[in-house]
Design an enzyme around this catalytic site. Structure first.
Site, PDB file in Angstrom:
ATOM      1  N   GLU A 107      -0.913  -9.174  -5.103  1.00 29.34           N
ATOM      2  CA  GLU A 107      -2.034  -9.612  -4.269  1.00 29.34           C
ATOM      3  C   GLU A 107      -3.342  -8.994  -4.742  1.00 29.34           C
ATOM      4  O   GLU A 107      -3.374  -7.882  -5.263  1.00 29.34           O
ATOM      5  CB  GLU A 107      -1.809  -9.176  -2.823  1.00 29.34           C
ATOM      6  N   CYS A 129       6.105  -0.434  -3.336  1.00 34.27           N
ATOM      7  CA  CYS A 129       5.589   0.941  -3.407  1.00 34.27           C
ATOM      8  C   CYS A 129       6.723   1.914  -3.069  1.00 34.27           C
ATOM      9  O   CYS A 129       7.577   1.615  -2.234  1.00 34.27           O
ATOM     10  CB  CYS A 129       4.445   1.128  -2.409  1.00 34.27           C
ATOM     11  N   CYS A 136       3.308   1.448   6.886  1.00 29.16           N
ATOM     12  CA  CYS A 136       2.863   0.473   5.892  1.00 29.16           C
ATOM     13  C   CYS A 136       3.982  -0.503   5.522  1.00 29.16           C
ATOM     14  O   CYS A 136       5.085  -0.089   5.153  1.00 29.16           O
ATOM     15  CB  CYS A 136       2.387   1.208   4.645  1.00 29.16           C
ATOM     16  N   SER A 231      -5.991   9.690   0.837  1.00 28.23           N
ATOM     17  CA  SER A 231      -5.564   9.440   2.214  1.00 28.23           C
ATOM     18  C   SER A 231      -4.857  10.686   2.749  1.00 28.23           C
ATOM     19  O   SER A 231      -3.793  11.061   2.264  1.00 28.23           O
ATOM     20  CB  SER A 231      -4.615   8.235   2.249  1.00 28.23           C
ATOM     21  N   CYS A 350      -2.916  -5.790   4.418  1.00 25.99           N
ATOM     22  CA  CYS A 350      -1.558  -5.271   4.273  1.00 25.99           C
ATOM     23  C   CYS A 350      -1.620  -3.766   4.236  1.00 25.99           C
ATOM     24  O   CYS A 350      -2.208  -3.195   3.344  1.00 25.99           O
ATOM     25  CB  CYS A 350      -0.959  -5.781   2.967  1.00 25.99           C
TER      26      CYS A 350
HETATM   27  S1  SF4 Z   1       0.061   3.099   2.395  1.00 32.75           S
HETATM   28 FE1  SF4 Z   1      -0.241   2.822   0.177  1.00 32.75          FE
HETATM   29  S2  SF4 Z   1       0.933   4.525  -0.729  1.00 32.75           S
HETATM   30 FE2  SF4 Z   1       1.652   4.348   1.387  1.00 32.75          FE
HETATM   31  S3  SF4 Z   1       3.458   2.984   1.227  1.00 32.75           S
HETATM   32 FE3  SF4 Z   1       1.659   1.687   1.668  1.00 32.75          FE
HETATM   33  S4  SF4 Z   1       0.955   0.971  -0.339  1.00 32.75           S
HETATM   34 FE4  SF4 Z   1       2.292   2.756  -0.682  1.00 32.75          FE
END
Ligand code: SF4
Length: 365
Positions: A107, A129, A136, A231, A350
């Protein structure tokens, strides 16, 4: 969790022009016995990756057609296939779904900036990921594979070429943890910022991370001009380990020292992102811990409401809860920006993807 780093490099197996800097193209042509000069390679890339409007290198001295034909015969210029474009009429975000040669879907999002007629592009760095952040959706997929630099550059060029104005920035904040795919992300950023590539200012390219410390240290040592967004999301060790299971394995004191070293290595503010979750990480204990941990750093704090589509998932805080947290954070004396996670109406957001944080980050770059 499936990992496939042997995914086909391009549609044809030849190296993609989209992942090459002029030196790389020069070396590749030399390897296969095609005679070329470095300046020809520069002009060929500038021409082939151009948006057609600012083809400085090619117009200054036209390239021999036979040389362009040689380059195209020994490389690949094809882009990822566009499967879908979804526009969110509420905020103008456009989400692209793109298909790689092996069928993997990725994406990218076109994000309008506050400056009218300007855009930035949010890019994915991996298919899935491995970081497992509990809030997430991508984290719940697991990692399928890393994206190659050319796939990220291809996504960028497609979005750029269809934009109704200038694309002036890029941010690696889509699917995946960019620093978990360090080499390819840095290569993509170098192509995007190269005068013969995407021609984006290096300072207008942001790379987001949950905080993989060895990779941040390497990034700091290498002295890149790209900007880092880290983050944090919790400054309490146990809570952070629950929310960010992979990044949470690093002791917070080590996180703080690594960020301190990074901030000291360059001018400007270090951007720290905080995903807000109702009743989870907006209390006074977080404010105290954050002050203790990073209070001495030149920070900018980005607050982003969680975007969790599950019925029983995490929820963004109420206005009152958010205002209380914001007011408590004033004690830090740093710029705090509340970000908007765009594209929700059409599911163009997302996890942390496509935060409107990018609008201001890119403008500030
Ligand atoms: S927030 Fe970012 S690093 Fe964490 S699982 Fe989702 S895509 Fe991966």
């Amino acid at each position: 969790m499936q990992r496939n780093d042997d995914a086909p490099n391009t549609f044809s197996g030849r190296p993609s022009l989209l992942g090459l800097r002029p030196d790389d193209l020069y070396a590749h042509l030399a390897d296969i016995g095609v005679s070329a000069r470095l300046d020809q390679c520069r002009r060929a890339l500038a021409h082939l990756l151009s948006d057609g409007e600012s083809d400085l290198y090619a117009t200054r001295k036209p390239l021999a057609k036979s040389f362009v034909a040689d380059v195209l015969a020994h490389t690949e210029a094809q882009r990822l296939e566009v499967v879908e474009r979804v526009t969110d009429p509420a905020d103008g975000f456009v989400k692209y779904l793109l298909r790689s040669p092996d069928g993997a879907l990725t994406e990218a999002v076109r994000i309008p900036l506050h400056k009218e007629g300007r855009f930035t592009v949010c890019l994915s760095s991996q298919v899935g990921c491995a970081m497992q952040c509990v809030f997430c959706a991508t984290g719940r997929l697991g990692l399928t594979r890393n994206l190659k630099a050319w796939e990220m550059v291809s996504a960028f060029l497609t979005v750029r070429d269809e934009a109704p104005g200038r694309v002036t920035g890029a941010v690696f904040m889509g699917q995946g943890e960019p620093l978990h795919n360090y080499d390819e992300v840095i290569r993509a950023a170098e192509v995007l910022s190269h005068p013969c590539g995407g021609r984006i200012r290096a300072e207008s390219i942001s790379i987001s991370t949950v905080g993989l410390l060895p990779a941040i240290r390497r990034f700091t040592e290498e002295g890149h001009r790209f900007r880092l967004i880290v983050s944090l999301t919790s400054a309490l060790a146990e809570r952070r380990a629950e929310l960010l299971p992979v990044a949470g394995r690093f002791p917070l004191e080590e996180v703080a020292q690594t960020l301190r070293d990074h901030a000291a290595s360059r001018p400007g503010l270090l951007t720290v992102a905080w995903v807000l979750m109702a009743g989870v990480n907006t209390d006074q204990a977080e404010i105290d811990a954050l002050r203790e941990l990073l209070g001495d750093l030149p920070l900018r704090l980005n607050l982003i409401d969680v975007n969790d589509a599950r019925a029983d998932g995490f929820r963004p805080p109420s206005d009152a809860e958010r205002a209380r947290f914001l007011s408590g954070l004033q004690v830090l004396g740093v710029p705090i920006v509340r970000r908007y996670s765009g594209g929700k109406a059409r599911h163009a957001a997302c996890g942390m993807l496509a935060s409107r944080a990018l609008q201001e980050d890119a403008s500030a770059g």
